[in-house]
Design a protein around this motif. Structure first.
Motif, short mmCIF file in Angstrom:
data_model
loop_
_atom_site.label_atom_id
_atom_site.label_comp_id
_atom_site.label_asym_id
_atom_site.label_seq_id
_atom_site.Cartn_x
_atom_site.Cartn_y
_atom_site.Cartn_z
N VAL A 1 -18.55 11.16 -22.24
CA VAL A 1 -17.54 12.21 -22.13
C VAL A 1 -18.06 13.51 -22.74
CG1 VAL A 1 -16.39 11.59 -24.30
CG2 VAL A 1 -15.10 12.78 -22.53
N SER A 2 -17.65 14.62 -22.13
CA SER A 2 -17.91 15.95 -22.68
C SER A 2 -16.62 16.75 -22.60
CB SER A 2 -19.01 16.65 -21.87
OG SER A 2 -19.27 17.93 -22.41
N LEU A 3 -16.28 17.43 -23.70
CA LEU A 3 -15.04 18.22 -23.79
C LEU A 3 -15.38 19.67 -24.09
CD1 LEU A 3 -13.08 16.03 -26.40
CD2 LEU A 3 -13.04 15.79 -23.92
N SER A 4 -14.53 20.56 -23.59
CA SER A 4 -14.67 21.97 -23.95
C SER A 4 -13.32 22.66 -23.76
CB SER A 4 -15.72 22.65 -23.06
OG SER A 4 -15.95 23.97 -23.49
N HIS A 5 -13.07 23.67 -24.57
CA HIS A 5 -11.89 24.51 -24.35
C HIS A 5 -12.23 25.93 -24.78
CE1 HIS A 5 -10.91 23.95 -28.67
NE2 HIS A 5 -11.06 22.67 -28.44
N ASP A 6 -11.71 26.87 -23.98
CA ASP A 6 -11.94 28.28 -24.24
C ASP A 6 -10.79 29.06 -23.62
OD1 ASP A 6 -13.18 30.66 -25.04
OD2 ASP A 6 -14.43 30.77 -23.26
N GLY A 7 -10.16 29.87 -24.41
CA GLY A 7 -9.06 30.67 -23.90
C GLY A 7 -7.93 29.80 -23.37
N ASP A 8 -7.56 30.03 -22.13
CA ASP A 8 -6.42 29.34 -21.53
C ASP A 8 -6.77 28.00 -20.89
OD1 ASP A 8 -4.71 31.33 -22.29
OD2 ASP A 8 -4.50 32.22 -20.29
N TYR A 9 -8.02 27.55 -20.99
CA TYR A 9 -8.40 26.33 -20.28
C TYR A 9 -9.16 25.34 -21.15
CZ TYR A 9 -6.82 28.84 -16.26
OH TYR A 9 -6.01 29.51 -15.39
N ALA A 10 -8.92 24.07 -20.85
CA ALA A 10 -9.66 22.97 -21.47
C ALA A 10 -10.20 22.12 -20.32
CB ALA A 10 -8.74 22.13 -22.35
N ALA B 1 -2.57 26.90 -31.84
CA ALA B 1 -3.16 26.98 -30.50
C ALA B 1 -4.43 26.14 -30.43
CB ALA B 1 -3.45 28.43 -30.14
N ALA B 2 -5.20 26.09 -31.51
CA ALA B 2 -6.41 25.28 -31.53
C ALA B 2 -6.07 23.80 -31.43
CB ALA B 2 -7.23 25.56 -32.79
N GLU B 3 -5.01 23.39 -32.10
CA GLU B 3 -4.58 21.99 -32.03
C GLU B 3 -4.17 21.64 -30.60
OE1 GLU B 3 -1.23 18.94 -33.86
OE2 GLU B 3 -1.38 20.95 -34.67
N VAL B 4 -3.40 22.50 -29.97
CA VAL B 4 -2.95 22.25 -28.60
C VAL B 4 -4.14 22.24 -27.65
CG1 VAL B 4 -1.58 23.17 -26.68
CG2 VAL B 4 -0.62 23.11 -28.99
N ALA B 5 -5.09 23.15 -27.82
CA ALA B 5 -6.27 23.19 -26.96
C ALA B 5 -7.09 21.91 -27.12
CB ALA B 5 -7.12 24.41 -27.26
N SER B 6 -7.17 21.41 -28.35
CA SER B 6 -7.89 20.16 -28.60
C SER B 6 -7.20 18.98 -27.91
CB SER B 6 -7.99 19.92 -30.10
OG SER B 6 -8.65 18.71 -30.36
N LEU B 7 -5.88 18.93 -28.00
CA LEU B 7 -5.14 17.87 -27.30
C LEU B 7 -5.28 18.02 -25.79
CD1 LEU B 7 -1.82 17.49 -29.33
CD2 LEU B 7 -3.69 15.82 -29.13
N ALA B 8 -5.28 19.26 -25.30
CA ALA B 8 -5.44 19.49 -23.86
C ALA B 8 -6.79 18.97 -23.38
CB ALA B 8 -5.28 20.97 -23.54
N ALA B 9 -7.85 19.19 -24.18
CA ALA B 9 -9.18 18.68 -23.81
C ALA B 9 -9.18 17.15 -23.80
CB ALA B 9 -10.23 19.21 -24.78
N ARG B 10 -8.47 16.54 -24.74
CA ARG B 10 -8.38 15.07 -24.77
C ARG B 10 -7.59 14.55 -23.57
NH1 ARG B 10 -10.01 16.67 -29.39
NH2 ARG B 10 -10.92 15.29 -30.93
N ASP C 1 -11.70 17.09 -15.18
CA ASP C 1 -10.32 17.56 -15.16
C ASP C 1 -10.23 18.85 -15.94
OD1 ASP C 1 -7.58 16.76 -14.21
OD2 ASP C 1 -7.16 17.12 -16.34
N LEU C 2 -9.43 19.77 -15.42
CA LEU C 2 -9.21 21.08 -16.02
C LEU C 2 -7.72 21.20 -16.36
CD1 LEU C 2 -10.44 23.96 -16.59
CD2 LEU C 2 -9.64 24.55 -14.28
N VAL C 3 -7.41 21.62 -17.57
CA VAL C 3 -6.02 21.74 -18.03
C VAL C 3 -5.74 23.19 -18.40
CG1 VAL C 3 -4.35 21.04 -19.79
CG2 VAL C 3 -5.97 19.37 -18.86
N HIS C 4 -4.64 23.72 -17.92
CA HIS C 4 -4.17 25.05 -18.31
C HIS C 4 -3.46 24.89 -19.65
CE1 HIS C 4 -1.39 28.61 -17.95
NE2 HIS C 4 -2.59 29.15 -17.84
N VAL C 5 -4.06 25.41 -20.70
CA VAL C 5 -3.56 25.16 -22.06
C VAL C 5 -2.15 25.71 -22.28
CG1 VAL C 5 -4.00 25.55 -24.53
CG2 VAL C 5 -5.90 24.95 -23.01
#
Length: 139
Positions: A121-130, A52-61, A10-14
């Protein structure tokens, strides 16, 4: 590792996710455990980090929860779904002391999935996407 029985991604637009998180009465408190919210906030301990890092982390979760549902659905191909759509709060992303993620399943999800199935599970986030991937295996 065993036999792969399902995979999900799954891909999330942060920025879009951030808009949802900031709305009053958001669903975020219902789908994320206190531990998941605490782990996401731990990114703020670094002085250079931002909200923004907190939101990106939640988006990856969130992506991990969605990827799990997709992997589980794939493993049931041709069969009726076991549970309804409101199960995200029963899928928890935890991390170890080094930040490596793992899924912990609770309640009805754990019971329905069975004890012999492992979830990776594997998670990643970079820029606008998680993004997250989940692989389910059976011995």
């Amino acid at each position: 590792m065993g036999v792969v029985i399902g995979t999900g991604v799954d891909l999330v637009h942060v920025p879009g996710f951030a808009d949802q998180v900031q709305r009053p009465g958001t669903w975020v408190d219902r789908v994320f455990t206190p531990g998941e919210r605490r782990d996401a906030r731990s990114f703020l301990a670094d002085a250079s980090a931002s909200c923004a890092a907190e939101v990106a982390s939640l988006a990856a979760r969130w992506a991990a929860k969605e990827a799990f549902v997709k992997a589980w659905s794939e493993s049931l191909w041709g069969s009726a779904p076991v549970l309804g759509e409101e199960i995200h709060h029963l899928i928890e992303v935890v991390t170890d002391a080094w930040g490596r993620p793992r899924l912990v399943l609770h309640g009805e999800v754990r019971a329905a999935l069975g004890e012999d199935i492992a979830a990776f599970v594997s998670l990643s986030h970079d820029g606008d996407y998680a993004i997250a991937t989940v692989t389910l295996t059976r011995p």
